[in-house]
Structure formats: C-alpha cells, structure tokens
Design an enzyme around this catalytic site. Sequence first.
Site, PDB file in Angstrom:
ATOM      1  CB  SER A 139       3.414 -10.335  12.503  1.00 30.02           C
ATOM      2  OG  SER A 139       3.554 -11.623  13.055  1.00 30.02           O
ATOM      3  CE1 TYR A 152       6.769 -11.754   8.523  1.00 33.23           C
ATOM      4  CE2 TYR A 152       6.357 -12.529  10.755  1.00 33.23           C
ATOM      5  CZ  TYR A 152       5.884 -12.110   9.526  1.00 33.23           C
ATOM      6  OH  TYR A 152       4.519 -12.030   9.305  1.00 33.23           O
ATOM      7  CE  LYS A 156       5.464  -8.601   9.056  1.00 34.40           C
ATOM      8  NZ  LYS A 156       4.460  -7.907   8.227  1.00 34.40           N
TER       9      LYS A 156
HETATM   10  N1  LIG Z   1      -0.147 -15.663   7.288  1.00 36.86           N
HETATM   11  C1  LIG Z   1       0.184 -15.424   8.529  1.00 36.86           C
HETATM   12  O1  LIG Z   1       0.170 -16.348   9.365  1.00 36.86           O
HETATM   13  C2  LIG Z   1       0.546 -14.041   8.974  1.00 36.86           C
HETATM   14  C3  LIG Z   1       0.642 -13.800  10.350  1.00 36.86           C
HETATM   15  C4  LIG Z   1       0.995 -12.518  10.782  1.00 36.86           C
HETATM   16  C5  LIG Z   1       1.206 -11.507   9.850  1.00 36.86           C
HETATM   17  N2  LIG Z   1       1.114 -11.770   8.519  1.00 36.86           N
HETATM   18  C6  LIG Z   1       1.369 -10.662   7.586  1.00 36.86           C
HETATM   19  O2  LIG Z   1       0.257 -10.503   6.737  1.00 36.86           O
HETATM   20  C7  LIG Z   1       0.660  -9.817   5.545  1.00 36.86           C
HETATM   21  C8  LIG Z   1       0.057 -10.508   4.355  1.00 36.86           C
HETATM   22  O3  LIG Z   1       0.623 -11.798   4.238  1.00 36.86           O
HETATM   23  P1  LIG Z   1      -0.234 -13.103   3.911  1.00 36.86           P
HETATM   24  O4  LIG Z   1      -0.177 -13.973   5.084  1.00 36.86           O
HETATM   25  O5  LIG Z   1      -1.537 -12.724   3.324  1.00 36.86           O
HETATM   26  O6  LIG Z   1       0.720 -13.809   2.837  1.00 36.86           O
HETATM   27  P2  LIG Z   1       0.670 -13.847   1.257  1.00 36.86           P
HETATM   28  O7  LIG Z   1       1.995 -14.360   0.865  1.00 36.86           O
HETATM   29  O8  LIG Z   1      -0.557 -14.534   0.780  1.00 36.86           O
HETATM   30  O9  LIG Z   1       0.499 -12.301   0.848  1.00 36.86           O
HETATM   31  C9  LIG Z   1       1.558 -11.409   0.760  1.00 36.86           C
HETATM   32  C10 LIG Z   1       1.414 -10.692  -0.567  1.00 36.86           C
HETATM   33  O10 LIG Z   1       2.404  -9.656  -0.614  1.00 36.86           O
HETATM   34  C11 LIG Z   1       2.921  -9.632  -1.920  1.00 36.86           C
HETATM   35  N3  LIG Z   1       4.233  -9.009  -1.925  1.00 36.86           N
HETATM   36  C12 LIG Z   1       5.414  -9.519  -1.496  1.00 36.86           C
HETATM   37  N4  LIG Z   1       6.393  -8.643  -1.673  1.00 36.86           N
HETATM   38  C13 LIG Z   1       5.813  -7.536  -2.225  1.00 36.86           C
HETATM   39  C14 LIG Z   1       6.312  -6.278  -2.627  1.00 36.86           C
HETATM   40  N5  LIG Z   1       7.614  -5.969  -2.549  1.00 36.86           N
HETATM   41  N6  LIG Z   1       5.432  -5.389  -3.148  1.00 36.86           N
HETATM   42  C15 LIG Z   1       4.131  -5.690  -3.288  1.00 36.86           C
HETATM   43  N7  LIG Z   1       3.614  -6.860  -2.911  1.00 36.86           N
HETATM   44  C16 LIG Z   1       4.448  -7.770  -2.373  1.00 36.86           C
HETATM   45  C17 LIG Z   1       2.941 -11.080  -2.373  1.00 36.86           C
HETATM   46  O11 LIG Z   1       3.001 -11.215  -3.773  1.00 36.86           O
HETATM   47  C18 LIG Z   1       1.643 -11.600  -1.763  1.00 36.86           C
HETATM   48  O12 LIG Z   1       0.561 -11.502  -2.655  1.00 36.86           O
HETATM   49  C19 LIG Z   1       2.189  -9.807   5.592  1.00 36.86           C
HETATM   50  O13 LIG Z   1       2.644  -8.523   5.985  1.00 36.86           O
HETATM   51  C20 LIG Z   1       2.528 -10.848   6.645  1.00 36.86           C
HETATM   52  O14 LIG Z   1       3.762 -10.601   7.252  1.00 36.86           O
HETATM   53  C21 LIG Z   1       0.779 -13.009   8.067  1.00 36.86           C
END
Ligand SMILES: NC(=O)c1ccc[n+]([C@@H]2O[C@H](COP(=O)([O-])OP(=O)(O)OC[C@H]3O[C@@H](n4cnc5c(N)ncnc54)[C@H](O)[C@@H]3O)[C@@H](O)[C@H]2O)c1
Length: 271
Positions: A139, A152, A156
């Site tokens: 992130s 977080y 990260k």
């Molecule tokens: N959305 C944002 O703005 C953003 C920004 C920067 C980074 N991220 C990162 O992107 C990645 C994906 O997140 P997203 O935004 O698609 O959110 P999201 O919540 O849609 O997806 C995350 C997925 O991870 C799954 N998950 C959670 N814990 C788990 C575990 N222990 N084992 C297996 N699966 C698990 C959840 O069920 C979910 O489907 C994450 O690592 C998040 O930190 C997101």
Amino acid sequence: MGTAMQIKDKVAIVTGAAGGIGAALAEALVDGGAHVVISDIDEARLAATAERIGAVAVAGDASSEDVIARMIATAQVSFGPVDLFFANAGIGDGLGMSATDEQWQQAIDINVLAHVRAARALVPQWVQRGSGYFVTTASAAGLLTQIGSATYSMTKHAAVGFAEWLAVTYGDDGIGVSCLCPMGVDTEMLRSGMTSGGGTGGKVAAAAVTGAGEVLTPREVADQVLASVAEGTFLITPHADVREFMRRKAADHDRWIHGMQRYQRHLMGEV
Ligand SMILES: NC(=O)c1ccc[n+]([C@@H]2O[C@H](COP(=O)([O-])OP(=O)(O)OC[C@H]3O[C@@H](n4cnc5c(N)ncnc54)[C@H](O)[C@@H]3O)[C@@H](O)[C@H]2O)c1
C-alpha cells in the site's frame, strides 16, 4: 528493470481474490491467458468469483502454511508448477494504541507473514527452475504512513521491506518481484472504512486515503500490475502523487511529519 514475465499460459495464484483488487487481478490474468488459482477466507464469495472468471478456488486463511501448501498443490495438479504468486490478501483497520496483541498479531500474520510463508514455499523451487514471480500487494501506507491505523502502517511497511529484500536477494536468480503501493481503490476495504467498521480510526484512515487523491477501480490497478510484471518493474504506484510524496518524505523527514500532522488535524475536524 528486474526479471520480466509474460503471463500467457503461466500458472498463477492470487490470494484475497474473492473480491476487490484480488478478483480484478485474477480476472486480468485469466483474460491474459494465464491459468489461475484463487484463494480467500470468504468461501462463498470465492466460489462465486471462481465460477464467474473461470479460476480454480482454494478456500482458507492466506497466512496458514497448510492453506498455502494446498494452493500450490492444487495449482500443480490442475495446471503445472506455479510461475506467479500474488500475495494480495490483507486486512485494514482503524486501530491505534488500543490495538491488542492479538490484533497486532493478526495484522502481522495476514499482511506480512502470509507473504513470507508463501515465498518460503515457492522461492527455492523458483531458484532451481531459474524463474518465478512474486507480487506483493502492500500500500502507499507502506511507503508513507496510514493516518488512523498503526497496525496497517507498520505491517504495510514490513510488506514493502520483505518485497525489497526478495528482489535484492533473488533478482540474480531469475526471480521477478513487484510491489503494489496504491492509495484509494474502490473496494470493500475502503468502503467499510468510510462507513466505519473500524470506528473513528477507520473513518479517518479512509478519509485520509480518499482525500489524498483519486479513487481507482480495481481493474485499473490490476491492469497496471500486469503491465509492470511484463516489464519487470519493482514499484507499482497507480497514483502518481505517491512518488512525489515519497520524494518529499526523503528530502526532509521532519517537514513531512509536520505536514502529515497538519493533514490529520484537518481530517479529525471533518469526520
Ligand atoms: N482498497 C484500497 O484502497 C487499498 C489501498 C492500498 C492497498 N490495498 C490492499 O489491497 C489488498 C486487497 O484489498 P482490497 O482493497 O481489494 O479489499 P477487499 O476487502 O475487497 O479484499 C481483501 C480480501 O482479502 C480477504 N481476506 C482477508 N483476510 C484474509 C485471510 N486471512 N486469508 C485469506 N483472505 C483474506 C477478504 O475476504 C477479501 O476478499 C489488501 O492487501 C489491501 O491492504 C487496498
């Protein structure tokens, strides 16, 4: 540039792929001709996504060594040896000083140790084959900070640190590494922060992200990730401002911290 990889006919695993960025990555991989295993802890949503995009599903916790072994074995049996691993599952929250040891451990397990355990299972065989690709979803919080969430911010940063170490250590062995560091992406994680599952910290965290730049679609981000894999680029910053924020942080750390304090005061007045 590091080692590049063309995804056509390759075998890929994507974690956290029931929805959000992971599902978009998996769909983009399938569209590009890869054979894909997806995994998530949310079994029902995972099965629906697998059916929709044409991937094989392995449900379970991404930080469990047994589940990682099952993902790899399933990919091997269904398609052949794993070429690419996308360590994408992650959890966000609005926790600060109140986070318990259990909550810290959970964030460390999912956001960091899941990556370490997957790499430990795959890198030795990739070194033997002289080829493999590891993609970390970290992130912008791993390069800068996450206002509103200590767990977080810290995990990260650790994810970025591990990805950098992998790239430095195994780049000469034909292993590619990319590290995705976005700001806002329109997914459940960002939406639940805004409405706020994570309390005031979660709301401030989501406001900090959406207030700092554009919110991208998961597919826009996924397409950039695959373009970077095709070029072997390490750092993926779909929001160009992140590079500028990094430059400011590196140029004058104290000034950057004062700026972030000011931004936080502004956000606290808003949520
Ligand atoms: N959305 C944002 O703005 C953003 C920004 C920067 C980074 N991220 C990162 O992107 C990645 C994906 O997140 P997203 O935004 O698609 O959110 P999201 O919540 O849609 O997806 C995350 C997925 O991870 C799954 N998950 C959670 N814990 C788990 C575990 N222990 N084992 C297996 N699966 C698990 C959840 O069920 C979910 O489907 C994450 O690592 C998040 O930190 C997101």
